[in-house]
Design a protein around this motif. Structure first.
Motif, PDB file in Angstrom:
ATOM      1  N   LYS A  31       0.843  -1.206   0.000  1.00  0.00           N
ATOM      2  CA  LYS A  31       0.000   0.000   0.000  1.00  0.00           C
ATOM      3  C   LYS A  31       0.875   1.252   0.000  1.00  0.00           C
ATOM      4  O   LYS A  31       0.650   2.187  -0.780  1.00  0.00           O
ATOM      5  N   TRP A  32       1.896   1.287   0.874  1.00  0.00           N
ATOM      6  CA  TRP A  32       2.813   2.424   0.946  1.00  0.00           C
ATOM      7  C   TRP A  32       3.554   2.603  -0.378  1.00  0.00           C
ATOM      8  O   TRP A  32       3.697   3.724  -0.875  1.00  0.00           O
ATOM      9  N   GLN A  60       2.658   1.629  -3.409  1.00  0.00           N
ATOM     10  CA  GLN A  60       1.766   2.112  -4.457  1.00  0.00           C
ATOM     11  C   GLN A  60       1.468   3.598  -4.283  1.00  0.00           C
ATOM     12  O   GLN A  60       1.441   4.346  -5.262  1.00  0.00           O
ATOM     13  N   GLN A  61       1.263   4.034  -3.050  1.00  0.00           N
ATOM     14  CA  GLN A  61       1.028   5.463  -2.800  1.00  0.00           C
ATOM     15  C   GLN A  61       2.251   6.278  -3.188  1.00  0.00           C
ATOM     16  O   GLN A  61       2.126   7.368  -3.777  1.00  0.00           O
TER      17      GLN A  61
END
Length: 166
Positions: A142-143, A145-146
């Motif tokens: 998630k990190w 991709q952000q």
């Protein structure tokens, strides 16, 4: 040892990798030098490793290096975020405890805030310092991709600014 004993020994591929890794580490320590790509290619040639395999191995190694750096950046981000939250927790709860003490009657209501917020901080610490498992992988992905999204938007924004400024 005699050369006859040396010729009768056999090693697994893993054993050879470990022995050569130790030998190279000793050589680098002794000479305090790095190897060029040409030297790497020569060593691979002597070990009968095809140039394509060497290039693939180097590509895989570079990918792993980048991923390890990304994971280190992620861990640093999580540690920084946790420290920031913990400092906020410590400051606010110290003030609340002092207010509760000053208001008379000892400590009462501030302990509830301390305990419940402390529980949250404890769970956050568990998540921050847990560096394996599905939850860690999910948080890392998630990190990542952000971060990629922010970088992409940054590049697009810079291109738009450059086009407008022309």
């Amino acid at each position: 040892m005699t050369s006859e004993n040396n010729q009768n020994r056999s090693y697994s591929q893993e054993d050879i990798q470990q022995i050569l890794q130790i030998a190279i580490a000793h050589q680098v320590k002794d000479d305090n030098k790095e190897f060029s790509y040409q030297q790497l290619a020569e060593i691979a040639g002597e070990l009968e490793i095809a140039p394509e395999l060497l290039q693939k191995a180097e590509s895989d190694w570079l990918f792993n290096q980048r991923e390890n750096q990304q994971r280190q950046d992620f861990n640093n981000f999580r540690n920084y975020r946790f420290k920031k939250r913990f400092v906020k927790f410590a400051i606010v709860n110290t003030v609340l405890l002092l207010l509760d003490l000053i208001s008379g009657g000892g400590l009462s209501w501030s302990l509830y805030i301390l305990v419940f917020w402390g529980l949250g901080i404890s769970l956050n610490a568990w998540n921050t310092f847990q560096l394996q498992g599905e939850d860690y992988e999910f948080a890392f992905q998630k990190w990542y991709q952000q971060r990629q999204l922010k970088q992409s938007f940054g590049k697009v924004f810079n291109r738009v600014l450059a086009a407008v400024n022309r």
